[in-house]
Write an enzyme that holds these catalytic residues in place. Sequence first.
Site, short mmCIF file in Angstrom:
data_model
loop_
_atom_site.label_atom_id
_atom_site.label_comp_id
_atom_site.label_asym_id
_atom_site.label_seq_id
_atom_site.Cartn_x
_atom_site.Cartn_y
_atom_site.Cartn_z
N GLY A 59 -0.85 -1.61 5.46
CA GLY A 59 0.60 -0.02 6.10
C GLY A 59 1.36 0.04 4.76
O GLY A 59 1.76 -1.32 4.15
N GLY A 106 6.28 -0.40 4.30
CA GLY A 106 7.16 -0.69 4.38
C GLY A 106 7.30 -2.28 4.99
O GLY A 106 6.69 -2.77 4.83
N CYS A 144 -3.28 -6.85 4.40
CA CYS A 144 -2.20 -6.95 4.01
C CYS A 144 -0.63 -6.78 4.60
O CYS A 144 -0.66 -7.40 5.20
CB CYS A 144 -2.74 -5.48 3.05
N LEU A 145 -0.83 -5.73 5.12
CA LEU A 145 0.56 -5.47 6.03
C LEU A 145 0.40 -6.28 7.27
O LEU A 145 1.10 -6.65 8.08
CB LEU A 145 1.16 -4.15 6.89
N ASN A 197 -1.44 -4.33 -3.29
CA ASN A 197 -0.86 -2.91 -2.64
C ASN A 197 0.10 -3.71 -1.84
O ASN A 197 0.26 -2.92 -0.59
CB ASN A 197 -1.22 -1.71 -2.59
N GLY A 244 5.25 -4.55 -1.44
CA GLY A 244 6.32 -4.95 -1.48
C GLY A 244 6.73 -6.58 -1.12
O GLY A 244 7.65 -6.91 -1.35
N TYR A 245 5.87 -7.10 0.38
CA TYR A 245 6.16 -7.64 0.99
C TYR A 245 5.27 -8.73 0.86
O TYR A 245 4.06 -8.48 0.99
CB TYR A 245 6.80 -7.30 2.31
N HIS A 300 -6.64 -7.06 -0.39
CA HIS A 300 -7.83 -6.27 -0.39
C HIS A 300 -9.37 -6.02 -0.24
O HIS A 300 -9.49 -5.61 -1.19
CB HIS A 300 -7.77 -3.75 -0.79
N GLU A 357 -11.70 -4.28 0.63
CA GLU A 357 -12.75 -3.07 0.90
C GLU A 357 -12.85 -3.21 -0.94
O GLU A 357 -13.36 -1.80 -1.29
CB GLU A 357 -12.63 -1.89 1.49
#
Length: 351
Positions: free
Chosen positions: A213, A215, A242-243, A282, A284-285, A325, A327
């Site tokens: 996700g 942000g 990821c997130l 993908n 940014g954190y 990721h 997948e």
Amino acid sequence: MDKYLILEDGTIIGGRGYGYEGESHGELVFTTSMSGYIETITDPSYAGQILIFAFPEIANYSVSMEKMESEKIQVAGLITKDAHEIFSGGPSGNDFNEFLKRSGVPAIDGIDTRVLVEKIRKNGVLRCFIRNKPEIPDEFPDTMNDDLVGLVSRKEYQYYKGNDRRKILFIDVGTKNSLITNLGRIASLHIVPYNYDFFNSKLDYDAVFIPNGPGNPDHPALKNLVEFIRDVSAEKPVIGVCLGNQLITLAFGGRTKKMKFGHRGVNHAVTDGTRIYITSHNHGYAVDNESLRNTDLSMRMWDINDNTVEMVEHRDLPVYSVQFHPEAHPGPYDGSWFFDKIDETLGVKND
């Protein structure tokens, strides 16, 4: 029609506009992916961001709607060097320019993307505008302060029928379609919004999954979800990507941090100390490795270039997650073993 990329440091770069004729703003980031442009721009993790394709030729094969990772284009804008925007639409019947136009996404072509990538690598991500006139705005909003998960999460419950031997509570914080497809081979999914009433739920499930996700993972809108992850882990396996990796870390007392320019591409090498895996990224954190020392989580994998945490696992509970990721879509399939690990965690093998 000319369009202008305007950066918060005062830089103005002009180019040939295509796609949507309006304007946009966001955080300027780049991806090194050489293919998979449809999968990339429809990934909800790019919400609030204007994306630079570092590889010069983009859309040099037809638009294939079946490759979309969500129902629409998610990037706020595109910056390209040589986009084939009127390339044959193929089965979809739409060329790239029309696809962007219908989606309300402005783009600029003819930009020296190498210069921009170098600028970001040196100075970090920049807030920016795509505008029709070379005028610097009064302010540059930081979209990372927005509730981006709220923009891309499903609004209603959805049941995805997969392997009905098991059930997974899948919390949509901005998932890619291919994650759902891959998990569907392991279990059926109760897909719920990020702000679902978790504590009063009557759903029956064997594990909890938190996908990718957009942000800031430490955004106030996600606090209730972090609390639920902490509570439910005492009863059910909790798995993330990821997130999801960052939210699990926060739930167990760790911290996350904003990266200088993030990891975005399909060629990131990670390791468990024994093998090296080329993976799709993908984000940014990232998880703050130092913060794990006072938690029950351990780092199991890391990026070989900058030591970014790539996998955490709980010392006692069936709780684990990866930053990359598994997948792919686009990207190599080196991380597909992650789905086998989930299968083993749930305890019943597929036929």
